[in-house]
Each structure stands twice: as structure tokens, then as C-alpha cells.
Design an enzyme around this catalytic site. Sequence first.
Site, short mmCIF file in Angstrom:
data_model
loop_
_atom_site.label_atom_id
_atom_site.label_comp_id
_atom_site.label_asym_id
_atom_site.label_seq_id
_atom_site.Cartn_x
_atom_site.Cartn_y
_atom_site.Cartn_z
CG ASP A 67 -0.30 5.49 -0.82
OD1 ASP A 67 -1.25 4.78 -0.44
OD2 ASP A 67 0.88 5.07 -0.82
CG HIS A 68 -1.39 2.83 -4.15
ND1 HIS A 68 -0.39 2.24 -4.88
CD2 HIS A 68 -0.89 2.96 -2.89
CE1 HIS A 68 0.66 2.01 -4.12
NE2 HIS A 68 0.38 2.43 -2.90
CG HIS A 270 5.23 2.49 -2.18
ND1 HIS A 270 5.37 2.16 -0.86
CD2 HIS A 270 3.96 2.93 -2.34
CE1 HIS A 270 4.23 2.41 -0.22
NE2 HIS A 270 3.36 2.88 -1.10
#
Length: 309
Positions: A67-68, A270
Site C-alpha cells: 500500500d506504499h 493512514h
Amino acid sequence: MDLYFLGTGAGMPSKQRNVTSIALNLLDERGTYWLFDCGEGTQQQILHSPVKLGRTEKIFITHLHGDHVYGLPGLLTSRSYLGGDTPLTLYGPKGLKAFVETALEVSGAHLTYTLHIVELTDEGVIFEDESFLVETARLEHRIECFGYRIVEKDQPGKLLNEKLKELGVPPGPLFGKLKQGLTIQLEDGRTLNGEDFLGAPVPGRVVVVLGDTRYCEGAKKLARGADVLVHEATFAMDKQELAYAFDHATSTDAARTAQEAGANALIMTHLSSRYQGDSVTELLHEAQHIHANSYLAKDFWCFDIPRKV
């Protein structure tokens, strides 16, 4: 200088939040953007934002969870299509080079610009020029993860024009030399030192962007005295045990870090997809109880960072 949030969700995208990516707008300072993390769909988010991919100069990756980083291959190739021909530098943990080069090689991608990849092996200063310094430190997460401290160097003070006029110094090239702090000699033989005709230096700004982490000393070290701290807040305080088990932070952890480090503003991002609608305000209220100047980021939200006066 401002922060533009392209994605503020945790783990996977939701209808309200894409996964992590943040742009630091440095158009006024150096004519570029710096990106922090590049989750899947980041280039699509950019299409709905003022961020210019062709003017992106650096991308800082905090860690290699999907997800990064899963948005990197597409973004790097699209930069070529959009006329990006200036060098681009990626920074991140060991493994970043293999991930990027493998994706580009097996997909037959061709970049029209020079790509530099810097893998971080230790903490400390990773970039410095005449106007900025970037420092990194390790955080506490399931895999190696870094946070970044961006320091704008102090700017020279304003030239004291009135004081010079009182001394009979004519405006023009001499003013420019004095503004640089140089020593000049006037036609009448007088010598003037530019340092004597400058106001107090304008303090630079400090922005800290952390990757995924639980409450830790590395985060506080980076955040000391920051103008803005961007900290994950995946869970609310009632999920403290869950957060700790997965090396994540709660809104309370983020606020504690900001308060103890003396950071001015805290921006939480986040966020777990379990917090939707009004329930997301729970995170904000918990943080503000500890650190009053706290904010919750959302996709396509901009936070201005003014110069200190």
C-alpha cells in the site's frame, strides 16, 4: 510550501480513501514536487490534483509494503509520457531497487529520463544542498521502515534599504551585493559590510513525514521541534492492543509523539477503513485531547506551511 494528500487510507483503498501518498509542494522554493510513498492508484489520484508528475524531482519511500509502493511502476512510466525528462531520485529501504527494476524490465518499460535509486542502509542525512536537508531514522514496524525529516535552511534576512538610503547608498547593483552579505566600497572610499545591513534571518520550516510505526523513539527523534508532523493513526485508542500487535499507531500514540517532540501541528493519516463517516472524528477528538493542534488528513486535502515571521 504545502502538503497535498493524495491517499490517506491504510492497507487497501476504500471508496473514501486511496492508499498512501503525499506530495510536498516546493514549486516556490525549487520548482518541483517531492512525493512520499506511492500506493496503488497514486497516478490516478494525481490526475485529480494540482500535482504535476513531470515536475516531480524526488520520491521517498518509507517501506516496501504494497500500500506504499505498488503505484511506483505505473507512475514512473507515465512520467515519461507526460514529458518528464529531468532526473528523478527514489529513496527507500533495501529491496526498492530490485522491486522497481524488475517491474520495469519484465514490462518492457522505457524511461525517457535518468532514474537514480538510493537504498537506505543507515540513519542520518541522505540529501543536502544549499536550501534543504533531508534526514532519516528507523521506525518500529513489521519490516524495515523509515521516517523523513525535511529541513528548509534559514533564509537571509531582508536588506535594510532605509538604513542604506540614510547613508546615501544609491539603489542598484550595490544593493544586490550587500544582500548577498558581501563587502563593498563606495566612490567616496567608505567600506560597507553587507552583514551589517541585513535583518534577522528567516527561519526555515521543518516537515516530518513518517511511515507506518508504533509509538517509538525514532519517531520522536525526527519530529523534534517540527512545524508539521505527519503520523499514521491506523486505529482509535480502544484498539491499542491490535495496533501494537501489528506495529501500528493509534491516534493517541500520534498525539503523544507530537506533544513530546514539541511539534507544532500534527496531521494524522493512514486511517483504517473501519472508520467511516462520523466515526472518524473519534480519532481526531482523541488526539486533540493530548495535542490541541491536530488534524485528520483526507484525500485531496492541502495543508499550507507558512514561513515563520
